[in-house]
Design a protein around this motif. Structure first.
Motif, PDB file in Angstrom:
ATOM      1  N   ALA A 153       0.817  -1.217   0.000  1.00 28.11           N
ATOM      2  CA  ALA A 153       0.000   0.000   0.000  1.00 28.11           C
ATOM      3  C   ALA A 153       0.848   1.263   0.000  1.00 28.11           C
ATOM      4  N   LEU A 154       2.131   1.120   0.370  1.00 27.68           N
ATOM      5  CA  LEU A 154       3.014   2.281   0.472  1.00 27.68           C
ATOM      6  C   LEU A 154       3.976   2.426  -0.696  1.00 27.68           C
ATOM      7  N   ILE A 155       3.964   1.494  -1.643  1.00 29.19           N
ATOM      8  CA  ILE A 155       4.981   1.481  -2.692  1.00 29.19           C
ATOM      9  C   ILE A 155       4.939   2.727  -3.561  1.00 29.19           C
ATOM     10  N   ASN A 156       3.767   3.345  -3.707  1.00 28.62           N
ATOM     11  CA  ASN A 156       3.654   4.557  -4.518  1.00 28.62           C
ATOM     12  C   ASN A 156       3.852   5.830  -3.702  1.00 28.62           C
ATOM     13  N   ASP A 157       4.340   5.682  -2.433  1.00 29.33           N
ATOM     14  CA  ASP A 157       4.579   6.817  -1.538  1.00 29.33           C
ATOM     15  C   ASP A 157       3.329   7.697  -1.432  1.00 29.33           C
ATOM     16  N   PRO A 158       2.189   7.110  -1.027  1.00 22.48           N
ATOM     17  CA  PRO A 158       0.937   7.869  -0.999  1.00 22.48           C
ATOM     18  C   PRO A 158       0.897   8.891   0.126  1.00 22.48           C
ATOM     19  N   ASP A 159       0.075   9.903  -0.051  1.00 19.23           N
ATOM     20  CA  ASP A 159      -0.143  10.884   1.011  1.00 19.23           C
ATOM     21  C   ASP A 159      -1.245  10.434   1.965  1.00 19.23           C
ATOM     22  N   LEU A 160      -2.122   9.551   1.480  1.00 17.29           N
ATOM     23  CA  LEU A 160      -3.247   9.063   2.277  1.00 17.29           C
ATOM     24  C   LEU A 160      -3.290   7.547   2.209  1.00 17.29           C
ATOM     25  N   LEU A 161      -3.384   6.923   3.379  1.00 19.67           N
ATOM     26  CA  LEU A 161      -3.542   5.472   3.463  1.00 19.67           C
ATOM     27  C   LEU A 161      -4.946   5.148   3.953  1.00 19.67           C
ATOM     28  N   ILE A 162      -5.633   4.260   3.234  1.00 16.70           N
ATOM     29  CA  ILE A 162      -6.950   3.778   3.639  1.00 16.70           C
ATOM     30  C   ILE A 162      -6.792   2.303   3.991  1.00 16.70           C
ATOM     31  N   LEU A 163      -7.020   1.984   5.260  1.00 13.76           N
ATOM     32  CA  LEU A 163      -6.783   0.636   5.763  1.00 13.76           C
ATOM     33  C   LEU A 163      -8.078   0.077   6.346  1.00 13.76           C
ATOM     34  N   ASP A 164      -8.526  -1.057   5.833  1.00 15.31           N
ATOM     35  CA  ASP A 164      -9.756  -1.684   6.295  1.00 15.31           C
ATOM     36  C   ASP A 164      -9.391  -2.819   7.247  1.00 15.31           C
ATOM     37  N   GLU A 165      -9.611  -2.597   8.541  1.00 18.26           N
ATOM     38  CA  GLU A 165      -9.310  -3.590   9.583  1.00 18.26           C
ATOM     39  C   GLU A 165      -7.867  -4.111   9.470  1.00 18.26           C
ATOM     40  N   PRO A 166      -6.874  -3.243   9.587  1.00 21.55           N
ATOM     41  CA  PRO A 166      -5.484  -3.675   9.368  1.00 21.55           C
ATOM     42  C   PRO A 166      -4.957  -4.675  10.387  1.00 21.55           C
ATOM     43  N   THR A 167      -5.613  -4.793  11.562  1.00 25.29           N
ATOM     44  CA  THR A 167      -5.136  -5.745  12.566  1.00 25.29           C
ATOM     45  C   THR A 167      -6.068  -6.937  12.716  1.00 25.29           C
ATOM     46  N   SER A 168      -7.001  -7.102  11.780  1.00 23.39           N
ATOM     47  CA  SER A 168      -7.978  -8.195  11.876  1.00 23.39           C
ATOM     48  C   SER A 168      -7.282  -9.552  11.882  1.00 23.39           C
ATOM     49  N   GLY A 169      -7.595 -10.375  12.868  1.00 24.47           N
ATOM     50  CA  GLY A 169      -7.077 -11.733  12.929  1.00 24.47           C
ATOM     51  C   GLY A 169      -5.647 -11.855  13.398  1.00 24.47           C
ATOM     52  N   LEU A 170      -5.034 -10.762  13.823  1.00 20.17           N
ATOM     53  CA  LEU A 170      -3.641 -10.825  14.263  1.00 20.17           C
ATOM     54  C   LEU A 170      -3.550 -11.112  15.762  1.00 20.17           C
ATOM     55  N   ASP A 171      -2.458 -11.754  16.156  1.00 22.35           N
ATOM     56  CA  ASP A 171      -2.220 -11.967  17.573  1.00 22.35           C
ATOM     57  C   ASP A 171      -1.704 -10.660  18.183  1.00 22.35           C
ATOM     58  N   PRO A 172      -1.578 -10.603  19.522  1.00 26.36           N
ATOM     59  CA  PRO A 172      -1.155  -9.337  20.154  1.00 26.36           C
ATOM     60  C   PRO A 172       0.149  -8.780  19.609  1.00 26.36           C
ATOM     61  N   LEU A 173       1.132  -9.643  19.312  1.00 27.51           N
ATOM     62  CA  LEU A 173       2.398  -9.153  18.766  1.00 27.51           C
ATOM     63  C   LEU A 173       2.194  -8.558  17.377  1.00 27.51           C
ATOM     64  N   GLY A 174       1.393  -9.228  16.554  1.00 29.11           N
ATOM     65  CA  GLY A 174       1.124  -8.717  15.212  1.00 29.11           C
ATOM     66  C   GLY A 174       0.403  -7.387  15.251  1.00 29.11           C
TER      67      GLY A 174
END
Length: 250
Positions: A153-174
């Motif tokens: 999502a960052l490869i184009n060096d965007p000014d705005l990031l839109i993230l839909d549930e970025p931590t969904s299903g991750l353990d506490p460390l993730g």
């Protein structure tokens, strides 16, 4: 200051079958997100969060109202050239390594080979996947796949990031690692707009939040101001707004 992301009386309705009426997913939503903010977009399942994001991304056409990115109507493709997007359910070519995946997306954005390699090195360091850059994505854990998704999502060096549930299903460390990445992006001046059910983490990382229920905006403001106004933490505020009543076990 002009808003980077703005919705103005946004409505989205879906037809509920040939003979059914319209199902309203978003009702008169007004949002303003400023440059450099980390903005949490909260609500229960079915509240209209993903539908709103799909309008911003050009996947869904609003029934009424407007949405703008960088002052340009989202119906214009140019409005989306400066954004990065991470969907809730990521699917990448599992036979590729992380660096091969990033090269693929870099070509889509027309980056030069030299710039591509610079960005890949920087992003894999950011998401802490340098040591796994040549491993196939199919060997990655869920948390590693989510982090390579952030790099994508960052490869184009965007000014705005839109993230839909970025931590969904991750353990506490993730979840902690993703939270740290979002904090670093904020320090770099990026604007982050994301939905989440992890309210404790939202309270930690977000500047402002909006809570929606049944497609309507119920409350919006700085986290500290909302906590002070409601004399409750964000999770308690959220449960009150959606009308949750704890059941009695007796």
């Amino acid at each position: 200051m002009d808003a980077i992301l703005k919705t103005d009386n946004l409505w989205v309705e879906y037809r509920a079958g040939q003979r059914g009426g319209a199902k309203v997913a978003v009702r008169g939503l007004n949002l303003n997100v400023q440059a450099g903010e980390v903005f949490g977009f909260l609500g229960p399942n079915g509240a209209g969060k993903t539908t709103t994001m799909n309008v911003l991304l050009g996947f869904v056409t609003p029934t009424r109202g407007e949405a703008h990115l960088f002052g340009v109507n989202v119906r214009e493709p140019i409005a989306r050239q400066r954004i990065g997007y991470l969907p809730e359910l990521t699917y990448y070519y599992r036979f590729l390594s992380a660096e091969e995946l990033l090269r693929f997306y870099a070509r889509i954005f027309g980056l030069t080979p030299a710039e591509t390699e610079r960005r890949i090195d920087r992003l894999l360091k950011l998401v802490e996947l340098e040591s796994a850059r040549k491993r196939l994505i199919k060997t990655y854990s869920k948390g590693m796949q989510q982090r390579v998704g952030l790099a994508q999502a960052l490869i184009n060096d965007p000014d705005l990031l839109i993230l839909d549930e970025p931590t969904s299903g991750l353990d506490p460390l993730g979840r902690m690692k993703v939270r740290e990445i979002i904090q670093r992006l904020k320090e770099e001046g990026k604007t982050v707009f994301f939905s989440s059910h992890e309210l404790g983490e939202v309270e930690t990382v977000c500047d402002r939040v909006a809570i929606v229920s049944q497609g309507e905006l119920r409350v919006e403001g700085r986290v500290a101001d909302l906590v002070r106004e409601h004399q409750a933490n964000l999770e308690q505020i959220f449960l009150r707004i959606i009308g949750y009543q704890p059941s009695s076990l007796s």
